[in-house]
Scaffold this motif. Structure first.
Motif, short mmCIF file in Angstrom:
data_model
loop_
_atom_site.label_atom_id
_atom_site.label_comp_id
_atom_site.label_asym_id
_atom_site.label_seq_id
_atom_site.Cartn_x
_atom_site.Cartn_y
_atom_site.Cartn_z
N ASP A 136 0.83 -1.22 0.00
CA ASP A 136 0.00 0.00 0.00
C ASP A 136 0.86 1.26 0.00
N ALA A 137 1.94 1.24 0.78
CA ALA A 137 2.82 2.42 0.84
C ALA A 137 3.52 2.65 -0.49
N ILE A 138 3.94 1.58 -1.13
CA ILE A 138 4.60 1.71 -2.44
C ILE A 138 3.62 2.23 -3.47
N ARG A 139 2.42 1.68 -3.50
CA ARG A 139 1.42 2.12 -4.47
C ARG A 139 1.00 3.57 -4.24
N ALA A 140 1.01 4.01 -2.97
CA ALA A 140 0.63 5.39 -2.66
C ALA A 140 1.79 6.37 -2.84
N GLU A 156 4.61 6.67 -1.01
CA GLU A 156 4.94 7.25 0.29
C GLU A 156 6.21 6.58 0.82
N PRO A 157 7.39 7.09 0.46
CA PRO A 157 8.66 6.45 0.83
C PRO A 157 8.85 6.28 2.34
N ASP A 158 8.50 7.29 3.13
CA ASP A 158 8.68 7.19 4.58
C ASP A 158 7.80 6.09 5.18
N THR A 159 6.58 6.00 4.69
CA THR A 159 5.68 4.95 5.16
C THR A 159 6.20 3.58 4.75
N ALA A 160 6.71 3.49 3.53
CA ALA A 160 7.28 2.23 3.06
C ALA A 160 8.48 1.83 3.90
N ARG A 161 9.32 2.80 4.25
CA ARG A 161 10.49 2.53 5.07
C ARG A 161 10.08 1.94 6.42
N ARG A 162 9.10 2.55 7.05
CA ARG A 162 8.64 2.08 8.36
C ARG A 162 8.00 0.69 8.26
N ALA A 163 7.22 0.47 7.21
CA ALA A 163 6.52 -0.81 7.06
C ALA A 163 7.51 -1.96 6.86
N VAL A 164 8.52 -1.74 6.03
CA VAL A 164 9.51 -2.80 5.81
C VAL A 164 10.33 -3.03 7.07
N ALA A 165 10.76 -1.97 7.73
CA ALA A 165 11.56 -2.11 8.95
C ALA A 165 10.79 -2.87 10.02
#
Length: 250
Positions: free
Chosen positions: A220-224, A226-235
């Motif tokens: 969802d973060a990648i599709r939106a 949103e790099p910061d959200t993607a960073r947090r989600a993967v971490a």
């Protein structure tokens, strides 16, 4: 009734397959060919019962002669990883069955690894966070988005026996979508070491549900975009896996 044609990696796993079916170095052609094929098997890029690409295609992708490829396949066949079948629907099929979960086996594998577990986790996080942030920053094409959603659906629908394979393909696809062969290659090598440990650990239904939510958050973060959200989600996702392994090995 005719026998159904078996699938090969060319039909379902190109992005993940590209991470392992890469050109080998001429000086160690046989050894590296065996390593590439074994990586494809253990990472689940070619699952049990599925077929490797045709010999001519696979030799071309690996950059080796068909003689070298046949020798590598013969070595894997003698070790019980694959079998060769003749006929219209023949080819090289995977027969490998991952070892049953065992804490003792995981500890033995860890003792044989170069470097510490912490080093492995840090390197994996740098690779996978970097891939997700890159994808969220540049965005996905419609075709890439469709592929990523397909990989997500596959891991969500996977049985317990097939979960590790589908999870691995999902993560390798994230790396491949960046378009960086170096990143994909490094993640494939790292995931090989991680998978040896994960395969020795029991799969818990509750953990799968949690991982499913985290995978969805990453996508969802990648599709939106949103790099910061993607960073947090993967971490968060990788921290959870690291915590489970440490607890299991402790």
């Amino acid at each position: 009734m005719s026998e159904p044609e078996a699938r090969s990696t060319g039909e379902f796993g190109e992005p993940a397959a590209d991470a392992v079916f890469r050109t080998v170095r001429a000086g160690n052609a046989f050894e590296e060919t065996v390593e590439r094929l074994l990586s494809a098997i253990k990472l689940g890029v070619v699952a049990r019962g599925e077929r490797f690409p045709p010999e001519r295609e696979l030799a071309g992708r690996l950059g080796v002669s068909r003689i070298t490829l046949r020798e590598a396949i013969r070595a894997l066949q003698e070790s019980g990883y694959v079998e060769s079948r003749r006929g219209r629907f023949g080819g090289t099929f995977v027969t490998y069955v991952p070892p049953r979960p065992s804490k003792a086996e995981a500890q033995r594998l860890l003792a044989r690894m170069d470097g510490s577990l912490d080093d492995l986790f840090v390197f994996r996080e740098a690779l996978e966070v970097g891939a997700a942030v890159r994808l969220a920053g540049v965005g996905l094409t419609a075709e890439q988005e469709e592929l990523l959603l397909t990989r997500l659906a596959e891991v969500d629908a996977a049985s317990t026996d097939d979960y590790r394979r589908c999870d691995t393909v999902f993560h390798l696809t994230l790396a491949e979508l960046t378009g960086s062969p170096s990143l994909s290659s490094a993640l494939a090598d790292t995931r090989m070491r991680i998978n040896d440990l994960l395969n020795a650990m029991p799969i818990l239904a509750r953990n799968l549900e949690h991982s499913s939510r985290q995978h969805r958050a990453i996508v969802d973060a990648i599709r939106a975009r949103e790099p910061d959200t993607a960073r947090r989600a993967v971490a968060e996702h990788l921290d959870g896996t690291a915590a489970l392994l440490r607890a299991f090995l402790g």
